[in-house]
Motif scaffolding. Structure first.
Motif, short mmCIF file in Angstrom:
data_model
loop_
_atom_site.label_atom_id
_atom_site.label_comp_id
_atom_site.label_asym_id
_atom_site.label_seq_id
_atom_site.Cartn_x
_atom_site.Cartn_y
_atom_site.Cartn_z
N MET A 32 0.84 -1.20 0.00
CA MET A 32 0.00 0.00 0.00
C MET A 32 0.88 1.25 0.00
N LEU A 60 -6.17 -2.20 -2.16
CA LEU A 60 -6.59 -1.43 -0.99
C LEU A 60 -6.07 0.00 -1.07
N ALA A 61 -4.85 0.16 -1.58
CA ALA A 61 -4.28 1.50 -1.73
C ALA A 61 -5.11 2.34 -2.68
N ILE A 101 -8.26 2.08 -3.31
CA ILE A 101 -9.51 2.45 -2.64
C ILE A 101 -9.27 3.57 -1.64
N LEU A 102 -8.20 3.46 -0.84
CA LEU A 102 -7.91 4.48 0.16
C LEU A 102 -7.55 5.82 -0.46
N ILE A 103 -6.74 5.77 -1.53
CA ILE A 103 -6.34 7.02 -2.18
C ILE A 103 -7.55 7.75 -2.75
N GLY A 148 -10.73 7.32 -1.76
CA GLY A 148 -11.75 7.64 -0.76
C GLY A 148 -11.29 8.54 0.36
N ILE A 149 -10.03 8.38 0.80
CA ILE A 149 -9.55 9.13 1.95
C ILE A 149 -8.37 10.03 1.59
N ALA A 176 -3.46 8.05 4.12
CA ALA A 176 -4.02 6.87 4.79
C ALA A 176 -3.19 5.61 4.51
N CYS A 177 -2.60 5.53 3.33
CA CYS A 177 -1.78 4.36 2.98
C CYS A 177 -0.53 4.28 3.84
N ALA A 207 -1.60 3.23 7.35
CA ALA A 207 -1.92 1.80 7.36
C ALA A 207 -0.64 0.95 7.36
#
Length: 409
Positions: free
Chosen positions: A37, A167-168, A170-172, A174-175, A179-180, A183
């Protein structure tokens, strides 16, 4: 049918029956998801801040420059000190570093010079962390399970390479990128917890109490005296310099060739990781280590990279990256196992340090080259360079390695 499946399971996952390795494996697996991530986030952050493939190559190079310079010293220290204690320190430092970068990104204070410093600091940690993690495996499982454990460990890393980038992405989206990094920092806690759960008084104790082998250059002399080790390391140094630069070439491909965003880069990385995971399961189920197979895997790896560079569409490139990942993991798992089994226990840390120099320490040379080619000539040409170099390395090593037969494990 059920009997065959049971035999396949027992053979492929045999080392996981060892409690200490199973715990270590789980902790590393969670940590590696966080690492991938962070890798995706870092590549995309550099391109967002600078828009430069060359600067991306420099950041990746700085992560591995300390390995190129300090790997022999790090390997010598790993041979002398308790490996579990080394991992406590290196994993804690890695967590603190990722958390710091995440806070700076979240605050909007991050600048390119900070990423250069953070990348170099991460490289300093790897000087000790990489050989400690790799040689610790052989202490957890013993020589008879090294091949299986190394293959499963490589499978785990590349399965994380498939999961982490998704997951990265999605986080990039969305947030945010920060966040990566946070995490990733949290994922190191899994390793630290599992290290506390390992059993055995002498676990992690160094075998290197030999005064005659305590000098820094002994690792070079030892490898030079063994043609199998030296030929394997030279081949992997060439491949490491020009082929294993996907963290530089793939984000450039995503942004410049396919005009995509972070999710496109994540998809390419995940495809490579999925192929590697399949290749790792295949490698874990094999009974022997064959230098001849190593050369064949390397040749197929090079051909598949060249084929991927010619893919006209994103979906076809993702399909071919599955193949690249499959052969990639078989190259690294076979070479890694060969080197660990052929090395004397009291020299293994230094030999694995040279392995890290070959695979990762070569990035300060290859990373900027591939980044410059991607920025000024075309992202596809960076892949072509890696593929051709790999084919050349396989041919160079074939004469020596083909003389050596398969080694049962």
């Amino acid at each position: 049918m059920m009997l065959s499946l049971r035999r396949f399971r027992d053979k492929t996952f045999s080392s996981l029956r060892i409690r200490n390795y199973r715990l270590y494996f789980i902790g590393q697996g969670l940590s590696q998801i966080g690492t991938w991530m962070q890798t995706v986030a870092l590549g995309w952050l550099v391109l967002t801040l600078s828009g430069s493939g060359t600067k991306l190559g420099v950041v990746m190079a700085l992560q591995f420059l300390p390995l190129l310079i300090g790997a022999p010293w790090g390997g010598m220290m790993v041979d002398r000190l308790n490996k579990r204690r080394i991992l406590y320190v290196t994993q804690s430092c890695s967590a603190a570093l990722s958390c710091t970068v995440g806070v700076l990104v979240f605050a909007g204070s991050i600048q390119m010079w900070m990423l250069y410093v953070a990348a170099f600091a991460a490289g300093l940690i790897k000087v000790f962390d990489n050989p400690a993690r790799q040689t610790f495996i052989s202490e957890l499982v013993g020589n008879d399970q090294v091949k299986n454990a190394v293959s499963l460990n490589s499978t785990m890393v590349n399965l994380a390479r498939a999961i982490g980038p998704m997951l990265a992405g999605i986080l990039i989206a969305g947030i945010g990128i920060a966040a990566c990094f946070v995490a990733d920092a949290l994922s190191y806690l899994a390793v630290l917890f599992m290290l506390t759960r390992l059993q055995g008084q002498g676990l992690g104790k160094s075998h290197a109490a030999h005064a005659h082998s305590s000098r820094l250059l002994d690792g070079f002399r030892y490898v030079r005296s063994m043609p199998l080790l030296s030929s394997t390391l030279v081949m992997m140094a060439i491949i490491g310099t020009f082929a294993y630069e996907f963290s530089t070439s793939l984000p450039i491909l995503a942004k410049q060739t396919f005009l995509g965003d972070a999710s496109v880069y994540a998809s390419l990385t995940s495809a490579f990781g999925a192929g590697s995971a399949l290749g790792g399961i295949y490698a874990a189920g094999r009974h022997n280590v064959s230098p001849r197979q190593l050369v064949i895997y390397a040749f197929c790896f090079g051909v598949s990279i060249v084929a991927t560079s010619l893919a006209p569409t994103l979906h076809l490139m993702m399909a071919l990256l599955l193949l690249v990942g499959f052969f990639s993991i078989n190259v690294t798992a076979t070479a890694n196992t060969t080197i660990q089994l052929e090395s004397a226990p009291h020299m293994r840390g230094r030999v694995m340090a040279l392995w890290n120099m070959a695979i990762f320490g070569s990035t300060p040379v290859g990373g900027p080259v591939v980044g410059w080619i991607g920025e000024h000539i075309g992202a596809r040409w960076g892949l072509v360079l890696g593929g051709v170099a790999t084919i050349f390395a396989a041919g160079l090593a074939a004469r020596t390695l083909f003389r050596t037969g398969a080694r049962p494990v």
